[in-house]
Scaffold this active site. Structure first.
Site, PDB file in Angstrom:
ATOM      1  N   GLU A 139       0.819  -1.210   0.000  1.00 53.26           N
ATOM      2  CA  GLU A 139       0.000   0.000   0.000  1.00 53.26           C
ATOM      3  C   GLU A 139       0.858   1.267   0.000  1.00 53.26           C
ATOM      4  O   GLU A 139       0.515   2.263  -0.642  1.00 53.26           O
ATOM      5  CB  GLU A 139      -0.953   0.006   1.201  1.00 53.26           C
ATOM      6  CG  GLU A 139      -2.027  -1.065   1.154  1.00 53.26           C
ATOM      7  CD  GLU A 139      -2.946  -0.956  -0.049  1.00 53.26           C
ATOM      8  OE1 GLU A 139      -2.965   0.105  -0.714  1.00 53.26           O
ATOM      9  OE2 GLU A 139      -3.651  -1.932  -0.359  1.00 53.26           O
ATOM     10  N   TYR A 187      -5.805   6.349   4.394  1.00 58.00           N
ATOM     11  CA  TYR A 187      -5.986   5.285   3.403  1.00 58.00           C
ATOM     12  C   TYR A 187      -5.223   4.024   3.789  1.00 58.00           C
ATOM     13  O   TYR A 187      -5.777   2.919   3.817  1.00 58.00           O
ATOM     14  CB  TYR A 187      -5.533   5.745   2.013  1.00 58.00           C
ATOM     15  CG  TYR A 187      -5.417   4.576   1.063  1.00 58.00           C
ATOM     16  CD1 TYR A 187      -6.547   3.960   0.551  1.00 58.00           C
ATOM     17  CD2 TYR A 187      -4.167   4.035   0.736  1.00 58.00           C
ATOM     18  CE1 TYR A 187      -6.452   2.858  -0.277  1.00 58.00           C
ATOM     19  CE2 TYR A 187      -4.067   2.940  -0.096  1.00 58.00           C
ATOM     20  CZ  TYR A 187      -5.207   2.356  -0.598  1.00 58.00           C
ATOM     21  OH  TYR A 187      -5.111   1.248  -1.399  1.00 58.00           O
ATOM     22  N   ASP A 247      -9.543   4.683  -2.152  1.00 63.43           N
ATOM     23  CA  ASP A 247      -8.520   5.066  -3.127  1.00 63.43           C
ATOM     24  C   ASP A 247      -9.234   5.605  -4.359  1.00 63.43           C
ATOM     25  O   ASP A 247     -10.467   5.739  -4.370  1.00 63.43           O
ATOM     26  CB  ASP A 247      -7.600   3.890  -3.462  1.00 63.43           C
ATOM     27  CG  ASP A 247      -8.285   2.795  -4.270  1.00 63.43           C
ATOM     28  OD1 ASP A 247      -9.529   2.843  -4.456  1.00 63.43           O
ATOM     29  OD2 ASP A 247      -7.587   1.875  -4.729  1.00 63.43           O
TER      30      ASP A 247
END
Length: 349
Positions: free
Chosen positions: A42, A125, A143
């Site tokens: 990520e 996020y 996202d």
């Protein structure tokens, strides 16, 4: 379709069509996702495409298979492997985060969104993604792909970024208690493969019956975006100096700011009206070459300056690195461009 029906349709589609990615575990496999691999992927995926990240991820995990291994590595080695992914603050925070997980959490990633947010370099996020995918916490992951799916599914006409809170509300309402990680990854895959930015394949979308934008005939127009401001262009100079024995002048940039903590050639300031600032007095040659690079908020143009140094040259900035120790791959992309240009000049005489 009701919201629970949307969730079931999405998971059924994901079970059959999930992308095969090196950091994932297959749906319904009974395997648990590795928090380290999810976190690493990520961080890498921020502002970077899946296609680009795959090779970097595989190299990183082959070299540093655990958070302990990464935390124990020298900064320069990690920065060298990161070169080309850009946004080097992410690489610095990657190391800070790995070391915090080892030093403060015994090498185990926290499991909740709130706890993950306390780690260096972990924003909303990433915290939601790790909590959801690695620990099955019902966190709404947002996202670009998921924002697009939400904007179309609920026909949110307000432009980004102002519509982000409304899109998050819709995503939160849809996030299930069970299989929340698969739900998040299903939305990512849906946005990446079917609900694409241009020419969405609505006819094969598992959520087509629920999609308000499709019914209104505006799916391809959403999400709307506020007009972007044009990027300014900054100028500057970059100084590449070689000593008679082949050593190359390099410095470590300040920790804060662009390319912070990275190995680099000395430069002037980057501005509309830069001032020449050579690292030592010499007959700096202007080969008429320019390094061009684009950062998030501006374009950069650096005029190349070249000089030959003597063995007793004492620079005001930086140190001469022996040629045998110098690895161009350790430089950030901007500086590799400068190095390649200087090599081109040398080769041409």
């Amino acid at each position: 379709m009701r919201e629970d029906q949307i969730g079931r349709a999405l998971l059924d589609w994901y079970d059959a069509h999930a992308r095969d990615l090196p950091w994932r575990v297959p749906p319904q496999s009974g395997e648990n996702a590795d928090p380290y691999r999810i976190w690493l992927s990520e961080i890498m995926l921020q502002q970077t495409t899946v296609v680009t990240v795959k090779a970097y991820f595989e190299r990183f995990t082959a070299r540093w298979p655990t958070v302990h291994a990464l935390a124990a590595e020298e900064d320069a080695e990690v920065m060298g492997e990161w070169a080309g992914l850009g946004y080097y603050a992410r690489a610095r925070n990657l190391l800070k985060c790995a070391r915090a997980v080892v030093a403060e959490h015994g090498g185990q990633f926290p499991q909740t969104e709130a706890q993950l947010l306390t780690l260096p370099g972990v924003g909303p996020y990433t915290a939601a993604a790790v909590a959801s995918i690695a620990f099955q916490q019902p966190a709404a992951v947002m996202d670009g792909n998921i924002e697009r799916v939400m904007a179309r599914l609920f026909a949110v006409d307000d432009p980004l970024p102002g519509s982000k809170p409304a899109l998050k509300e819709h995503a939160t309402r849809l996030t299930p208690m069970a299989r929340s990680g698969d739900h998040a990854q299903a939305l990512m895959d849906l946005g990446a493969t079917i609900c694409t930015p241009k020419s969405p394949a609505c006819g094969i979308c598992p959520l087509m019956r629920a999609c308000a934008a499709r019914k209104a005939g505006i799916a391809a127009e959403l999400p709307r975006k506020a007009p972007k401001k044009p990027k300014p262009t900054r100028q500057g100079y970059v100084y590449v100096a070689r000593r008679a024995d082949g050593a190359i002048l390099l410095e470590t940039r300040a920790e804060k700011g662009l390319l912070g903590g990275m190995l680099a050639f000395p430069t002037s300031d980057w501005s509309q009206t830069p001032t020449e600032a050579p690292p030592f007095a010499a007959d700096w040659h202007d080969p008429g070459l320019e390094v061009r690079h684009t950062f998030t908020h501006f374009h950069l143009r650096l005029a190349l300056r070249l000089a030959e140094a003597t063995l007793d040259t004492s620079p005001q900035r930086g140190e001469f690195m022996p040629r045998a120790l110098f690895k161009p791959s350790s430089l950030p992309t901007l500086m590799r461009k400068a190095y390649n240009l200087s090599e081109t000049r040398d080769d041409s005489g």
